[in-house]
Design an enzyme around this catalytic site. Structure first.
Site, mmCIF file in Angstrom:
data_model
loop_
_atom_site.group_PDB
_atom_site.id
_atom_site.type_symbol
_atom_site.label_atom_id
_atom_site.label_comp_id
_atom_site.label_asym_id
_atom_site.label_seq_id
_atom_site.Cartn_x
_atom_site.Cartn_y
_atom_site.Cartn_z
ATOM 1 N N GLY A 1 39.785 41.281 39.233
ATOM 2 C CA GLY A 1 40.122 41.363 37.820
ATOM 3 C C GLY A 1 40.959 42.570 37.489
ATOM 4 C CD GLU B 1 46.788 43.293 50.368
ATOM 5 O OE1 GLU B 1 47.342 42.353 50.968
ATOM 6 O OE2 GLU B 1 45.811 43.912 50.832
ATOM 7 N NE ARG C 1 46.070 51.122 44.685
ATOM 8 C CZ ARG C 1 46.867 50.631 43.757
ATOM 9 N NH1 ARG C 1 47.312 51.416 42.798
ATOM 10 N NH2 ARG C 1 47.244 49.374 43.787
ATOM 11 C CD1 TRP C 2 39.192 47.876 44.930
ATOM 12 C CD2 TRP C 2 39.733 48.978 43.072
ATOM 13 N NE1 TRP C 2 38.582 47.235 43.870
ATOM 14 C CE2 TRP C 2 38.899 47.898 42.722
ATOM 15 C CE3 TRP C 2 40.197 49.827 42.060
ATOM 16 C CZ2 TRP C 2 38.520 47.632 41.401
ATOM 17 C CZ3 TRP C 2 39.822 49.564 40.741
ATOM 18 C CH2 TRP C 2 38.995 48.484 40.428
ATOM 19 N N GLY C 3 38.814 51.767 47.110
ATOM 20 C CA GLY C 3 37.513 52.033 47.715
ATOM 21 C C GLY C 3 36.907 53.326 47.235
ATOM 22 C CB SER D 1 51.784 47.323 39.008
ATOM 23 O OG SER D 1 51.968 46.191 39.835
ATOM 24 C CE LYS E 1 46.304 41.502 41.031
ATOM 25 N NZ LYS E 1 46.646 42.931 40.856
#
Length: 327
Positions: free
Chosen positions: A131, A268, A10-12, A248, A186
């Protein structure tokens, strides 16, 4: 600049989509047979983005690595050390690396940039990109702020200036230790937020944010970083996306934990809690919130999940009264 994004989850996949939109020559790599890669290969899209036709999609790691001037890595943080060994099969001496994951290696307590440097990559060629921000918001055109940090002033400024847009405003990081520890930690706090949601204790999230940031600040300071980093974009600034958002993973993991249900995606914060617990012991830092998450994730009991969560919350409340900003 030619950029290869290693990892097409998803992030890549979002990063490849974003950087292509900024005008870069982008390659997106994923392992053959991997679900994320196969979906993109078959359909050209996933549930988050549609890949621009200009993006080269490949499962050939040599092709992805050798063509790039800058290599962006977006994989599970715990798999980084072994993955770097595969990358180093090729000459990368003239390439810059950008880590877009948030985690601490279990067993060593190493930050992710440390893993690259220990593997033989020059520190001045390593940066981290962290971030707040969710892909679902970015792809709707909702902007956010992020941080790029590095031991090299030249590298972080070049990347932040080159990657900025109306969608993402970048800041130059100034504390690599604090940036990486804060970004990883976080996710641990996010699990607690999910537990609070699952227990119907959402009103406690304000206190969680204050105490969570303070706990992480103490650890950053003990490790030689600037404790103020815990109150910046990498940590406190990412709380909205981690502690409140429906997107999240870590918050959802905690919420399902209360119900005794399994969360099927990557959270994570689970391995990070184990790594942070070890760091707290190594540096003599009290980390009560981290300890509670570790207990929930790693110490099995026969108790009802909700009752167990409530007992751990009660344990936190039963601690001795302290000065709010004790070191």
């Amino acid at each position: 600049m030619k950029i290869s994004v290693l990892g097409c989850g998803r992030w890549g996949s979002f990063i490849a989509w974003y950087l292509c939109g900024r005008g870069y020559d982008v390659c997106s790599w994923g392992p053959a047979g991997g679900e994320s890669y196969e979906v993109l290969k078959r359909t050209g899209r996933n549930e988050y983005v549609e890949l621009d036709r200009r993006i080269l999609l490949t499962c050939d790691l040599e092709e992805a690595v050798t063509r790039a001037e800058t290599i962006v890595v977006s994989i599970s943080s715990q798999g980084l050390r072994e993955f770097v060994k595969k990358i180093l099969a090729f000459d990368v001496s003239d390439k810059d690396f950008v880590l877009c994951m948030k985690g601490i290696e279990v067993g060593t307590g190493n930050r992710l940039s440390e893993i690259l440097v220990q593997s033989g990559i020059a520190p001045e060629r390593v940066a981290v990109w962290v971030g707040p921000g969710h892909i679902q918001a970015f792809t709707q055109g909702i902007p956010n702020c992020m941080v790029i940090d590095s031991a090299s002033e030249t590298l972080k400024k070049r990347l932040a200036d080159g990657f900025r847009s109306d969608l993402i405003r970048f800041y130059y990081g100034s504390d690599l230790i604090g940036t990486e520890i804060g970004a990883a930690a976080k996710n641990v706090v996010g699990i607690v937020a999910g537990v609070l949601d699952g227990c119907g204790y959402g009103a406690l999230k304000g206190a969680l944010m204050a105490r969570g940031a303070r706990e992480v600040a103490r650890l950053i300071r003990a490790m030689g970083g600037n404790e103020l980093s815990a109150y910046g974009l990498a940590h406190l600034g990412d709380y909205e996306a981690t502690l409140f958002s429906e997107y999240s993973h870590n918050r959802k993991y905690g919420e399902m934990l209360v119900k005794g249900e399994k969360f099927g995606k990557l959270a994570e914060g689970v391995p990070t809690a184990a790594a942070m617990k070890a760091l707290g012991e190594k540096y003599g830092v009290e980390l009560p919130i981290t300890e509670a998450v570790y207990d929930l994730c790693y110490r099995e009991t026969e108790e009802d999940c909700r009752e167990r969560c409530l007992k751990l919350l009660a344990r936190l409340f039963a601690r001795d009264t302290k000065s709010e900003f004790y070191v």
